[in-house]
Design an enzyme around this catalytic site. Sequence first.
Site, PDB file in Angstrom:
ATOM      1  N   GLY A 228      43.201  55.531  11.362  1.00 54.48           N
ATOM      2  CA  GLY A 228      42.982  54.148  11.749  1.00 54.48           C
ATOM      3  C   GLY A 228      43.650  53.680  13.027  1.00 54.48           C
ATOM      4  O   GLY A 228      43.446  52.534  13.436  1.00 54.48           O
ATOM      5  N   ASP A 229      44.429  54.551  13.679  1.00 51.31           N
ATOM      6  CA  ASP A 229      45.127  54.100  14.885  1.00 51.31           C
ATOM      7  C   ASP A 229      45.425  55.268  15.816  1.00 51.31           C
ATOM      8  O   ASP A 229      46.542  55.409  16.317  1.00 51.31           O
ATOM      9  CB  ASP A 229      46.429  53.389  14.490  1.00 51.31           C
ATOM     10  CG  ASP A 229      47.031  52.573  15.636  1.00 51.31           C
ATOM     11  OD1 ASP A 229      46.298  52.276  16.601  1.00 51.31           O
ATOM     12  OD2 ASP A 229      48.222  52.229  15.559  1.00 51.31           O
ATOM     13  N   LEU A 230      44.422  56.104  16.061  1.00 42.91           N
ATOM     14  CA  LEU A 230      44.616  57.244  16.969  1.00 42.91           C
ATOM     15  C   LEU A 230      44.537  56.740  18.408  1.00 42.91           C
ATOM     16  O   LEU A 230      43.580  56.995  19.142  1.00 42.91           O
ATOM     17  CB  LEU A 230      43.578  58.336  16.692  1.00 42.91           C
ATOM     18  CG  LEU A 230      43.764  59.090  15.370  1.00 42.91           C
ATOM     19  CD1 LEU A 230      42.600  60.034  15.133  1.00 42.91           C
ATOM     20  CD2 LEU A 230      45.085  59.857  15.360  1.00 42.91           C
ATOM     21  N   ASN A 231      45.572  56.011  18.787  1.00 42.77           N
ATOM     22  CA  ASN A 231      45.574  55.423  20.126  1.00 42.77           C
ATOM     23  C   ASN A 231      46.296  56.320  21.125  1.00 42.77           C
ATOM     24  O   ASN A 231      46.801  57.387  20.789  1.00 42.77           O
ATOM     25  CB  ASN A 231      46.146  53.998  20.102  1.00 42.77           C
ATOM     26  CG  ASN A 231      47.633  53.949  19.808  1.00 42.77           C
ATOM     27  OD1 ASN A 231      48.424  54.721  20.339  1.00 42.77           O
ATOM     28  ND2 ASN A 231      48.042  53.019  18.948  1.00 42.77           N
TER      29      ASN A 231
END
Length: 376
Positions: A228-231
């Site tokens: 959900g947050d592969l930034n």
Amino acid sequence: MASGANQQTQALAKPDFTEAQASALVESVFGLKVSKIQPLPSYDDQNFHVHISRTKDTADGPAECVLKISNTEASKNPDLIEVQNCVIMFLKAAGFPTASVCHTKEDNMMSLVSVDNGSGTRSHLLRLLTFLPGSPVAQTPVSPRLLYEIGRLAAKLDKTLESFHHPKLQSLHRDSFIWNLKNVPLLEKYMDALGQNGNREIVEQVIQLFKKEVVTKLSHFRECINHGDLNDYNILVQPSESASGDAVYQVSGVLDFGDMSYGCYVFEVAITIMYMMIESKNPIQVGGHILAGFESVVPLTAVERSALYLLVCGRFCQSLVMAAYSCQLHPENREYLMITAKTGWKHLQQMFDMGQKAVEEVWFETARSYEARRSM
């Protein structure tokens, strides 16, 4: 500002421990002697980079760790954080470059501490994870090959989690979680943070299109657990030498599982595309390389592909609106909160100006070029 948003703000108090207090917690809770401690940037939790002094008792332990102090709202849900810890260890055992979870002196994976800051007692969950080597993607020259590998990693991560089991897995069903990609319409509560301008108009249009074109298709998307947050700051890379002698970058770490929730495969690829666009000089090109890597593991269905454009736009809106909202609450953290906004509004505008058909043409044509190479 909406009253519901205000209530959330009151409940979500970001930790504000000093370096001395954090150091003392590492020693008292985890039994490790600290030689050096530095704050790390964070969104709504607090993180510290901790250097551990070597002693006879800790000679085999980690030399560097990350102390993670959860905000007051997250600390009310230890089941969720326990599941996050277990996912991290599960993925590490499966060969992913995730951290190890350090245990407390009582052999637990986390500890709840209460502090009185003068305006009441607050409780925060503590965890200590091993420090992973590498530089964030945000600080690295990003090649098509690296984007492909990051897309592949995102798909493999979700695919691997199909076999993850835990008695408290239900905690990942976070129906009203603002960062779950299905919840783009919930941004309407936070829109006042944008004021009245062209940016707000784009977000309003994305939300309406999202309700019409994505929400109505949700039942057709294949479900899975999302990171959900592969930034661009949660993926670490290190250089290695290729056969030609050129430096190439490989993923050396996957960080921050705090936004995990039940979602869909297409959510993960959309989120990854959006964040990898942030640092790119050719942002529209990025999606095709990520998509090709992702689909080498998990090919998308036609209905999932048809929603990808609006899902990427939706993630831009989530990041940009919530950053503006959070800046009102924590102006002292503005530099970190506004990282995406530096280029994000420009990229969202470009996607909107080009339109879905033109953007998809670039993405899908690039992805097809990889298929052609594989079939040769």
